[in-house]
Design an enzyme around this catalytic site. Sequence first.
Site, PDB file in Angstrom:
ATOM      1  N   ASP A 159       0.827  -1.213   0.000  1.00 30.63           N
ATOM      2  CA  ASP A 159       0.000   0.000   0.000  1.00 30.63           C
ATOM      3  C   ASP A 159       0.860   1.262   0.000  1.00 30.63           C
ATOM      4  O   ASP A 159       2.075   1.188   0.220  1.00 30.63           O
ATOM      5  CB  ASP A 159      -0.966   0.008   1.208  1.00 30.63           C
ATOM      6  CG  ASP A 159      -0.248  -0.160   2.551  1.00 30.63           C
ATOM      7  OD1 ASP A 159       0.979  -0.041   2.606  1.00 30.63           O
ATOM      8  OD2 ASP A 159      -0.944  -0.400   3.551  1.00 30.63           O
ATOM      9  N   ASN A 212      -7.259  -0.095  13.928  1.00 31.68           N
ATOM     10  CA  ASN A 212      -8.707  -0.217  13.695  1.00 31.68           C
ATOM     11  C   ASN A 212      -9.028  -1.525  12.980  1.00 31.68           C
ATOM     12  O   ASN A 212     -10.120  -1.687  12.440  1.00 31.68           O
ATOM     13  CB  ASN A 212      -9.210   0.966  12.867  1.00 31.68           C
ATOM     14  CG  ASN A 212      -8.488   1.054  11.529  1.00 31.68           C
ATOM     15  OD1 ASN A 212      -7.586   0.256  11.252  1.00 31.68           O
ATOM     16  ND2 ASN A 212      -8.874   2.008  10.705  1.00 31.68           N
ATOM     17  N   HIS A 214      -7.469  -2.630  10.283  1.00 34.42           N
ATOM     18  CA  HIS A 214      -7.264  -2.626   8.830  1.00 34.42           C
ATOM     19  C   HIS A 214      -6.120  -3.546   8.426  1.00 34.42           C
ATOM     20  O   HIS A 214      -5.229  -3.846   9.208  1.00 34.42           O
ATOM     21  CB  HIS A 214      -7.098  -1.199   8.272  1.00 34.42           C
ATOM     22  CG  HIS A 214      -5.787  -0.528   8.516  1.00 34.42           C
ATOM     23  ND1 HIS A 214      -5.634   0.835   8.406  1.00 34.42           N
ATOM     24  CD2 HIS A 214      -4.558  -1.001   8.850  1.00 34.42           C
ATOM     25  CE1 HIS A 214      -4.378   1.152   8.650  1.00 34.42           C
ATOM     26  NE2 HIS A 214      -3.712   0.067   8.919  1.00 34.42           N
ATOM     27  N   GLU A 249      -9.811  -0.273   4.964  1.00 33.16           N
ATOM     28  CA  GLU A 249     -10.365   0.264   6.198  1.00 33.16           C
ATOM     29  C   GLU A 249     -11.667  -0.460   6.575  1.00 33.16           C
ATOM     30  O   GLU A 249     -12.267  -1.131   5.727  1.00 33.16           O
ATOM     31  CB  GLU A 249     -10.639   1.763   6.011  1.00 33.16           C
ATOM     32  CG  GLU A 249      -9.391   2.575   5.672  1.00 33.16           C
ATOM     33  CD  GLU A 249      -8.424   2.756   6.856  1.00 33.16           C
ATOM     34  OE1 GLU A 249      -8.298   1.848   7.696  1.00 33.16           O
ATOM     35  OE2 GLU A 249      -7.796   3.822   6.922  1.00 33.16           O
TER      36      GLU A 249
HETATM   37  C1  GLP Z   1      -0.374   0.937   8.407  1.00 34.04           C
HETATM   38  C2  GLP Z   1      -0.111   0.378   6.999  1.00 34.04           C
HETATM   39  C3  GLP Z   1      -0.293  -1.100   6.957  1.00 34.04           C
HETATM   40  C4  GLP Z   1       0.449  -1.663   8.141  1.00 34.04           C
HETATM   41  C5  GLP Z   1      -0.354  -1.359   9.381  1.00 34.04           C
HETATM   42  C6  GLP Z   1       0.407  -1.610  10.650  1.00 34.04           C
HETATM   43  O1  GLP Z   1      -1.285   1.985   8.364  1.00 34.04           O
HETATM   44  N1  GLP Z   1      -0.904   0.992   5.989  1.00 34.04           N
HETATM   45  O2  GLP Z   1       0.184  -1.637   5.756  1.00 34.04           O
HETATM   46  O3  GLP Z   1       0.620  -3.034   8.005  1.00 34.04           O
HETATM   47  O4  GLP Z   1      -0.850  -0.024   9.343  1.00 34.04           O
HETATM   48  O5  GLP Z   1       1.514  -0.775  10.733  1.00 34.04           O
HETATM   49  P1  GLP Z   1       2.678  -0.926  11.790  1.00 34.04           P
HETATM   50  O6  GLP Z   1       3.376  -2.210  11.481  1.00 34.04           O
HETATM   51  O7  GLP Z   1       3.579   0.257  11.546  1.00 34.04           O
HETATM   52  O8  GLP Z   1       2.049  -0.940  13.131  1.00 34.04           O
END
Ligand code: GLP
Length: 242
Positions: free
Chosen positions: A68, A137, A139, A144
Site C-alpha cells: 500500500d 482499527n 485494517h 479500512e
Molecule cells: C499501516 C499500513 C499497513 C500496516 C499497518 C500496521 O497503516 N498501511 O500496511 O501493516 O498499518 O503498521 P505498523 O506495522 O507500523 O504498526
Amino acid sequence: MQEFQVYPTYEHLSRAAADVVVSTLQGKPNAVICLPSGSTPVGMFRELILRHEQGLADFSQCTFVGLDEWIGMGPEDEGSGRQLLDRDFLHPIGFRPEQILFFDARAENLQAECERLNGAIEQLGGLDLIILGIGMNGHLGLNEPGTSFDTYAHVSELDPITIEVGQKYFQGPTPLTGGVTLGLRHMMEARRLVLMASGEAKAPVIARALKGEVTEAFPASLVQEHPDAWVLVDADAASAFL
Ligand code: GLP
C-alpha cells in the site's frame, strides 16, 4: 486459519516470519511475495538481510509486491511506504528494479494505477505469500473498516484512526489524504497469508481478529476464513487473547 503462534519476544517473532519467507523461496525461487511497510516487519527484514548476507536466502528470482501507499507520496518522500520498504529491505538486499511491483501513488489516474497492479499480479499467477501487519482499527493494508472482502486494488478513503496513527511514520504533522492498497480479495487469494503483530497496543485488535465475528466492519477478521493463514505474534500482542 491454520496457525496461531505466540513468541516470547519481537526477535523470536521476526525470526519466525523470516523463516516463512525463506521456506517459501526454497519451495519456489520465483515466488511472488507481497510485503508491507511500517514498524512491525522491520525485525523480519533485518533477519532476512542477515540471511541474505550469509548466503542463506536467495531473492534473485522472486518478485516483490508492495502492499500500500499514501496518495501523493513516492520513494523520495520521507515516511512513505516505498521509502520505508526501500530503506528497511530492498536496498540492503540489492534488489533489481524489475523485481518490485509497487503503486505509483502520484499517478494522475489512480484507478488506472490500481488496474495496472491488478493485471500485473494476475499475470504473475497471483501472490504466493502475503505478509501483513494490522492497523489499530483492524485494517489490513489500507483496507479500512467497511471495505468489501471482494475488492482487489483500490483507492481507499482513510479512517480517522489511520490518519492519526499514521503520523508515527513522519517527522512532523503530515496531511494524509487517502491511500492505494491491494484489496482484501488479494489477501484471500494469496496462497499463504502471514499476519504479524507486536506489542501490547495491538493486543485488543489481535484478539478481535481471531475471536470476533468475521465481518467487513473489522477487515482483519478475514484471517479466520483464509485456508492457509498464519498469525504470528509476540507475547505482548497475545496478551488479550490467551
Ligand atoms: C499501516 C499500513 C499497513 C500496516 C499497518 C500496521 O497503516 N498501511 O500496511 O501493516 O498499518 O503498521 P505498523 O506495522 O507500523 O504498526
